[in-house]
Enzyme design. Structure first.
Site, PDB file in Angstrom:
ATOM      1  N   CYS A  90      39.577  28.502  31.545  1.00  0.00           N
ATOM      2  CA  CYS A  90      39.827  29.911  31.859  1.00  0.00           C
ATOM      3  C   CYS A  90      40.200  30.687  30.593  1.00  0.00           C
ATOM      4  O   CYS A  90      41.009  30.228  29.792  1.00  0.00           O
ATOM      5  CB  CYS A  90      40.953  30.018  32.884  1.00  0.00           C
ATOM      6  SG  CYS A  90      41.196  31.687  33.515  1.00  0.00           S
ATOM      7  N   ARG A 129      34.835  36.154  43.116  1.00  0.00           N
ATOM      8  CA  ARG A 129      36.259  35.901  42.910  1.00  0.00           C
ATOM      9  C   ARG A 129      36.874  36.913  41.943  1.00  0.00           C
ATOM     10  O   ARG A 129      38.083  37.064  41.894  1.00  0.00           O
ATOM     11  CB  ARG A 129      36.424  34.474  42.360  1.00  0.00           C
ATOM     12  CG  ARG A 129      37.847  33.998  42.252  1.00  0.00           C
ATOM     13  CD  ARG A 129      37.897  32.537  41.841  1.00  0.00           C
ATOM     14  NE  ARG A 129      39.228  31.988  41.983  1.00  0.00           N
ATOM     15  CZ  ARG A 129      40.117  31.934  41.003  1.00  0.00           C
ATOM     16  NH1 ARG A 129      39.812  32.401  39.817  1.00  0.00           N
ATOM     17  NH2 ARG A 129      41.311  31.414  41.214  1.00  0.00           N
TER      18      ARG A 129
END
Length: 508
Positions: free
Chosen positions: A324, A420
């Protein structure tokens, strides 16, 4: 010398959780240590039972992340067998996600409920390809090549070994005089038939002769009981599924509910939104007994909004995962340990458990996250290289690897992961994740016991026998911590060696 042992306030070193996390600086797992407690018990006495949500208990605090390179049915089955739970990703159609959930819910230990099947007009070459790819033969043949059609034969190595023409259809070579078991047979009875008949595979059929499942001789030695398995009221394995906050996901939730899903994870990188609140309220209205884990959140205000909306559990983390890059790209997020402590402390007022999601790379990180208030740990990186993770292994420089990608990587967003990140339909995609690869970790069935034993040893060093005990000590200020300087972190890791080997797991 006195036999008295000192455990309480007279000789307290270090900091309480409140003191550690009120330092006005973001902390991660590596920035602190738990100070050792008093040991008067064996690691085997440590209980790892915990809560996923207000209503769902797990025997192990491990959850596999809803990522398309981490959790599909095989991973979810293995996690549930070992006492945790897997969350099926939604980078797929509703029908595909439902099918994955159904595979988990209908799983019976020892029975292969989704065997490889061929039809009568498949050729021997098709069987060769399966053997090369999967490593086995003994393939059932049904009338139309699907699971829910009538079983008409089985093809084994004995049927095809000496056949030179690999284009011959299977109906010409298959064994048709079959020994079968009837639907509802116990695994013990199925194994007895295999032993007495000296066959390699026992097909299980229903009253109409349709194939239901398969029992394999090669699995006889592997089959074992799983006393800690996560099961629902009907004794089926537990399984979760992720959905987005989009309106179209309401149909997905309805279909998953019908499939028997145990918990819905509302999957959003930034969960504090009207979209998520409306989704929580919709689910609570339409499916009152379906638990919801909301998130992701990192602040008390975010947690408050989602708890008020009806969340049964919270997922904590914004940007700490190994794949991430949200914090770098968006300049938004929070250091993971600080996020867990602050949100868990707030959520405890409502009896809502929190999940530590992201940034976990070893047993110490798991132990730290539980010590500062998390009830469970959601992991992607740790599970991505296992046998049960989706995808095939490949080799690079002699090392066995599997692909692992963030759901906000460009690669995953092209497959639907942008839902998302409120990024669907946008012509310009801004990645908040990367794609990479991870080293083979073997099977979940071996890896989870390793993590569990390491966690028990860690809890023993802390001086506590369970997660609830640790949480109480955290609240009471009896669990003590110490900040680590950079040099302390360096000294606490391997250092000063020319070379070293560091195997971390060995099964006796």
């Amino acid at each position: 010398m006195s036999n008295q042992t000192y455990r309480d306030s007279e000789y307290l070193d270090g900091l309480s959780g409140e003191e550690l996390f009120n330092l006005q600086i973001g902390l991660t797992y590596r920035d602190f240590l738990v100070l050792p407690g008093f040991i008067d018990f064996h690691p085997s006495e440590v209980e790892l039972e915990t809560r996923l949500t207000r209503n769902i208990k797990l025997k192990r605090p491990f959850i596999s992340s809803p990522m398309d390179t981490v959790t599909e049915s095989q991973m979810a089955i293995a996690q549930a067998l070992m006492g945790g739970i897997g969350i099926i990703h939604y980078n797929n159609t509703i029908e595909e996600q439902v099918a994955l959930v159904e595979k988990v819910k209908r799983f019976e230990n020892g029975f292969i409920t989704d065997p490889v099947i061929l039809g009568p007009k498949n050729v021997i070459r098709d069987l060769d390809a399966i053997k090369e790819r999967k490593g086995f033969t003994g393939i059932p043949v049904t009338e139309d090549g699907t699971r829910n059609s009538k079983l008409i034969g089985i093809v084994t190595n004995r049927d095809i070994d000496f056949e030179k023409n690999r284009e011959i259809t299977l109906d010409k070579v298959m064994t048709t005089n079959l020994i079968t078991g009837k639907e509802g047979i116990t695994l013990q009875d199925a194994n007895e038939i295999i032993k007495k008949s000296k066959i390699g595979k026992l097909p299980i059929v229903d009253s109409q002769g349709k194939l239901v499942s398969l029992v394999s001789r090669s699995d006889l030695k592997k089959n074992k009981e799983f006393p800690d398995a996560s099961k629902d009221e009907r004794k089926r394995l537990r399984c979760g599924a992720a959905v987005s906050t989009l309106l179209e996901s309401r149909d997905r939730v309805a279909a998953l509910y019908e499939a028997g899903v145990d918990v819905i994870i509302i999957d959003s990188a930034q969960g504090n939104s009207n979209y998520q609140i409306e989704m929580i309220q919709f689910i609570k209205k339409e499916f009152k007994n379906l638990d919801i884990v909301a998130g992701n959140v990192v602040t008390r205000a975010q947690a408050e909004n989602l708890i008020r909306a009806g969340a049964d559990g919270l997922r904590i983390g914004m940007g700490p995962g190994s794949i991430c890059i949200t914090q770098d790209t968006m300049a938004v997020g929070r250091a993971q340990a600080t996020a867990i402590y602050q949100t868990a402390k707030h959520s405890a007022k409502y009896d809502v458990p929190v999940i530590a999601d992201g940034g976990i790379s070893n047993i110490g990180d798991i132990a730290n996250s539980l010590a500062i208030g998390a009830s469970t740990c959601m992991m992607g990186f740790m599970f991505a290289g296992t046998t049960e993770a989706p995808g095939e292994y490949f080799y690079e420089n002699g090392i066995r690897l599997k692909k692992y990608r963030g759901m906000a990587s460009i690669e995953a967003m092209k497959a639907g992961g942008d839902k998302r990140y409120f990024n669907e339909g946008q012509k310009v995609k801004v990645a908040q994740g990367v794609s990479g690869s991870v080293v083979d970790r073997g099977s979940i069935l071996n890896f989870i016991p390793y993590l569990s034993q390491g966690l028990r040893l860690s809890f023993q060093d802390m001086g506590y026998k369970s997660i609830p005990e640790i949480h109480k000590a955290l609240r009471d200020g009896k669990l003590r911590f110490e900040r680590r300087s950079e040099s302390a972190q360096a000294q606490g890791s391997v250092h000063g060696l020319y070379s070293f080997s560091a195997p971390t797991m060995r099964a006796e």
